[in-house]
Scaffold this active site. Structure first.
Site, PDB file in Angstrom:
ATOM      1  N   ASP A  54      -6.520 -15.262   1.696  1.00 14.75           N
ATOM      2  CA  ASP A  54      -5.634 -14.255   2.275  1.00 14.75           C
ATOM      3  C   ASP A  54      -4.893 -14.783   3.500  1.00 14.75           C
ATOM      4  O   ASP A  54      -5.260 -14.436   4.624  1.00 14.75           O
ATOM      5  CB  ASP A  54      -6.468 -13.018   2.655  1.00 14.75           C
ATOM      6  CG  ASP A  54      -5.605 -11.862   3.124  1.00 14.75           C
ATOM      7  OD1 ASP A  54      -4.376 -11.949   2.961  1.00 14.75           O
ATOM      8  OD2 ASP A  54      -6.164 -10.879   3.640  1.00 14.75           O
ATOM      9  N   GLU A  90      -8.023  -3.472  -2.849  1.00 12.31           N
ATOM     10  CA  GLU A  90      -8.254  -2.814  -1.557  1.00 12.31           C
ATOM     11  C   GLU A  90      -8.040  -1.299  -1.641  1.00 12.31           C
ATOM     12  O   GLU A  90      -7.381  -0.700  -0.800  1.00 12.31           O
ATOM     13  CB  GLU A  90      -7.339  -3.424  -0.486  1.00 12.31           C
ATOM     14  CG  GLU A  90      -7.631  -4.893  -0.238  1.00 12.31           C
ATOM     15  CD  GLU A  90      -6.828  -5.506   0.911  1.00 12.31           C
ATOM     16  OE1 GLU A  90      -5.723  -5.034   1.179  1.00 12.31           O
ATOM     17  OE2 GLU A  90      -7.344  -6.459   1.527  1.00 12.31           O
ATOM     18  N   GLU A 113      -0.090 -12.018  10.869  1.00  7.05           N
ATOM     19  CA  GLU A 113      -1.350 -11.272  10.895  1.00  7.05           C
ATOM     20  C   GLU A 113      -2.516 -12.140  11.357  1.00  7.05           C
ATOM     21  O   GLU A 113      -3.352 -11.707  12.140  1.00  7.05           O
ATOM     22  CB  GLU A 113      -1.643 -10.723   9.493  1.00  7.05           C
ATOM     23  CG  GLU A 113      -3.038 -10.106   9.362  1.00  7.05           C
ATOM     24  CD  GLU A 113      -3.339  -9.573   7.967  1.00  7.05           C
ATOM     25  OE1 GLU A 113      -2.469  -9.651   7.087  1.00  7.05           O
ATOM     26  OE2 GLU A 113      -4.456  -9.048   7.787  1.00  7.05           O
ATOM     27  N   ASN A 146       0.905  -1.156   0.000  1.00  6.43           N
ATOM     28  CA  ASN A 146       0.000   0.000   0.000  1.00  6.43           C
ATOM     29  C   ASN A 146       0.939   1.200   0.000  1.00  6.43           C
ATOM     30  O   ASN A 146       1.274   1.752   1.033  1.00  6.43           O
ATOM     31  CB  ASN A 146      -0.883   0.014   1.246  1.00  6.43           C
ATOM     32  CG  ASN A 146      -1.897  -1.127   1.220  1.00  6.43           C
ATOM     33  OD1 ASN A 146      -2.360  -1.531   0.156  1.00  6.43           O
ATOM     34  ND2 ASN A 146      -2.229  -1.653   2.385  1.00  6.43           N
TER      35      ASN A 146
END
Ligand code: GCW
Length: 736
Positions: free
Chosen positions: A400, A327, A428, A246
């Site tokens: 994911d 996203e 995560e 990102n």
């Protein structure tokens, strides 16, 4: 705070701790002072697996008998690093100084690069010509009555890898006077992707802030940059991306390019090339172009000029990593173009410099009927359309980085376009840096999965490595779990996952068992009982987390946003439905699971025969993927005769039991290792146990509201009330 000194060769702290080391008398006073200083310094994990502790006496004598010096004709920086590393390790292992020879003497380690006089003298040049540039040979030889250990490679980096490997062999007791090995990497690019933001935070990072001190660069160079590079080189990692996918467009500003250049300069001798994550809208943000349309000539010119600027600063720059139209990130589709248009435009810009474009396949539109099918649907029509220097980066599973997923069907379908695996090393979805989860087993499970695309045996490993693409682009990436914590990864055992992604990227046939074994011996102790106990715990730990979080193919039951802890009930008004657990588990009075069979979303048919048929039927579908592919009634019978509801309860309990047992296993090791790391792991295991019980209670009690069946009476009873668990809202930072 970081207190370890990982890069500077010198006497390792623990060298003085063992009673059986005899210090030279002349150094007496100095030694006493040093002992005091080092006794005070903590075993903080900062030295990772590169600790170079004294070897047990027989091995020490054996090493001194075989080697007393090192010789290198080449004076390239990487070779100098190799010499230093060997000297440092030797000193730590034996307490003696490794001599640096100007001429070849007896009992010598000789570092050889292709084309050198030494290579010709040892008649090894021809063999080197046939090898991968990073590959190496380690061979004990007797030449002109001199006993030598030759480490040879086509390149200086390869010699450095070989040197680290020799050190590992010595340390794990595998080196012998007749040793011979030729080793070549499975993948050309073995990379870490850091999701580090320019403000120092790390997306999904659980080991403190970023290592990269952008505000201080390029003027101030943290010693940890070289330490990081050294650790990577020791396991063969040769590429990295310092910034988040990102991506902040500023990374391509002239100021940042100079900062990146400084990092690249530090990394280069260790054989590590830098890539950058880019924001597709960079031309708009940085230079006010009207759009970032890949077919707009001004946009193309902008990228060409930007790439030229980067390569001027960093001649061995690797290329770009791109998350586009995913996203909320900008991408070519914003302008009605395709992934191919976007990737190929960038590919053209970096091509003259030998750069590559890593284009991510992590794409999924809101509100689709099956998120797991989207990457395949979006990318398959473009197979063969991408430029030669484009590689598609595919997450190991179709959704994911869930605790367990079947492999992504793209690995068995993208044939004309190179695909690379992306694993997530940062935990995560696996309890952050609080849970002990060894990922070697997950990597191995993925590598060994058969795609059947070229008949049986077309494993994910073979479909992505050099087997079918000896001259094409091959790569693999792990999303880094490294931060500025003293022990680098938050949990001491999380270091094993960094270690193992490197080792398996080098050789995807290395087993989880082997990687764990090496890591334990190098990081903690080679005590036989310790290695056996801890290895068993590590090898079971992935299955354990799957069991206490989401067994039998369940997925995405995580708490909203931060993904720590269970929230299978989670409902956020207005949220994307595919970010909500309900979308995945579909629990109701009628049953549970996601129907991806032919009478459901049809996802099974993205797999090649016979897998599609195997997955399609609940009776042949492997139970570990059962609820991934099927929605089944609570009373559905499993192979062991239990009904689904009961089996679910059993699995959750198995997960809890496993972690409870780790506590016992770990406590038994107290006398064997240092207090600091022992206590740290011990306290993390307490958290993991509490979390495992939390997961079990939350999921079992919540699903029970639908199954309306009793928890099998022989199992441990929940200790929480569902209502109180539903009230837990952790205040953790997150991005979605
Ligand atoms: O797993 C998801 C994460 C996002 C991440 C995204 C991705 C970097 O929750 O934080 O964004 O994957 O892989 O792009």
């Amino acid at each position: 705070m970081h207190s370890g000194d990982l890069s500077a060769p010198g006497l390792p702290a623990r060298w003085f701790k063992r009673e059986n080391i005899i210090l030279p008398a002349r150094c007496g006073l100095l030694a006493i002072i040093l002992i005091l200083v080092f006794r005070l310094s903590a075993e903080d994990g900062s030295r990772l697996w590169l600790r170079y502790e004294p070897l047990p006496l027989p091995q020490r004598l054996q090493l001194i008998e075989a080697v007393t010096s090192v010789f290198a004709e080449d004076s390239h920086q990487s070779i100098r690093l190799a010499v230093n590393e060997l000297a440092c390790a030797y000193n730590g292992f034996t307490g003696q100084t490794l001599q640096i020879d100007k001429v070849i003497k007896n009992k010598v380690v000789i570092l050889v690069t292709a084309g050198s006089k030494t290579a010709r003298r040892f008649n090894i040049d021809k063999e080197l010509l046939t090898m991968h540039r990073d590959g190496f040979i380690i061979r004990t030889m007797n030449v002109f009555n001199r006993q030598c250990v030759v480490i040879a490679s086509p390149t200086q980096q390869g010699v450095l890898y070989g040197t680290f490997h020799l050190i590992r062999l010595i340390q794990t007791g595998k080196f012998s006077a007749t040793y011979a090995e030729q080793s070549q990497p499975s993948y050309d690019l073995r990379m870490l992707n850091h999701w580090d933001n320019l403000d120092g935070t790390i997306e999904r990072g659980y080991a403190g802030y970023s290592l990269w001190k952008w505000n201080d660069l390029p003027g101030v160079i943290s010693p940890r940059y070289a330490e990081y590079a050294r650790a990577n080189a020791s396991v063969g990692i040769n590429a990295m991306v310092p910034n988040n996918v990102n991506a902040n467009p500023q990374i391509l500003s002239t100021g940042y390019i100079q900062k990146v250049r400084t990092l690249a300069d530090v990394f280069r001798p260790y054989g590590i090339r830098i890539f950058l994550s880019i924001n597709f809208a960079s031309p708009v943000v940085l230079s006010n172009l009207q759009n970032a349309d890949p077919l707009n000539p001004d946009v193309r010119k902008w990228w060409t000029a930007k790439v030229a600027e980067i390569y001027k600063a960093i001649p061995d720059f690797g290329g770009f990593l791109v998350k586009a139209n995913s996203e909320g990130q900008p991408g070519p589709m914003d302008y009605g173009r395709t992934h191919v248009d976007g990737a190929n435009m960038l590919a053209e810009a970096v091509k003259p410099y030998g750069g590559i474009i890593i284009w991510r396949a992590f794409v999924y539109k809101p509100a689709s009927s099956d998120r797991a099918m989207q990457a395949y649907n979006e990318f398959m029509p473009y197979d063969g359309h991408f430029a030669e220097n484009v590689i598609i980066q595919v997450k190991n599973g179709p959704v994911d980085f869930q605790p367990r997923e079947p492999f992504s069907p793209l690995f068995g379908s993208l044939i004309k376009t190179p695909a690379m695996i992306e694993f997530q090393i940062t935990q995560e979805y696996l309890g952050f840096s609080n849970h002990l989860v060894f990922l070697g087993s997950l990597f191995q499970e993925t590598f060994n999965s058969d795609t059947f695309v070229r008949g049986p045996g077309s494993t994910v490993a073979k479909m992505t490595d050099r087997t079918h693409r000896p001259n094409g682009l091959t790569a693999i990436a792990g999303v880094s779990n490294i931060g500025e914590d003293t022990n680098w990864c938050g949990h001491h055992f999380a270091q094993a996952n960094w270690y193992t992604i490197g080792r398996m990227a080098w050789n995807n046939a290395i087993t989880a068992d082997q990687a764990a074994d090496e890591w334990i011996r190098m990081t903690f102790s080679d005590n036989t009982q310790f290695v056996a106990d801890v290895k068993t715990m590590m090898l079971q730990s992935h299955e354990a987390v799957v069991n206490y979080m989401m067994p039998l193919g369940l997925h995405h039951l995580f708490a909203w946003g931060h993904h720590y802890g269970p929230e299978p009930w989670c409902d956020v008004p207005g949220a994307r439905i595919d970010w909500l657990p309900r979308y995945y588990h579909n629990a109701s009075e009628n049953g549970i699971g996601f129907n991806r069979s032919r009478n459901g979303s049809g996802g099974v048919d993205q797999y090649n025969p016979p897998l599609n048929d195997i997955y399609d039927s609940p009776s042949s579908c492997p139970e570990k993927y059962l609820l991934w592919f099927h929605f089944l009634p609570w009373t559905h019978r499993l192979a062991n005769g239990r009904m689904l509801w009961d089996e679910l309860c059993y699995k959750y309990q198995e997960g809890v039991d496993a972690v409870r047992n780790y506590q016992k296993v770990w406590d038994r090791q107290e006398a064997i290792i240092d207090k600091e790391r022992f206590a740290h792991v011990q306290s993390r295991l307490k958290i993991q146990t509490k979390d495992a019980i939390w997961w079990r209670d939350a999921c079992v009690l919540y699903f029970q509201t639908y199954s309306r069946l009793p928890i099998p009476y022989e199992l441990e009873r929940p200790i929480h009330e569902l209502d109180s668990l539903k009230k837990i809202k952790l205040d953790l930072k997150h991005h979605n």
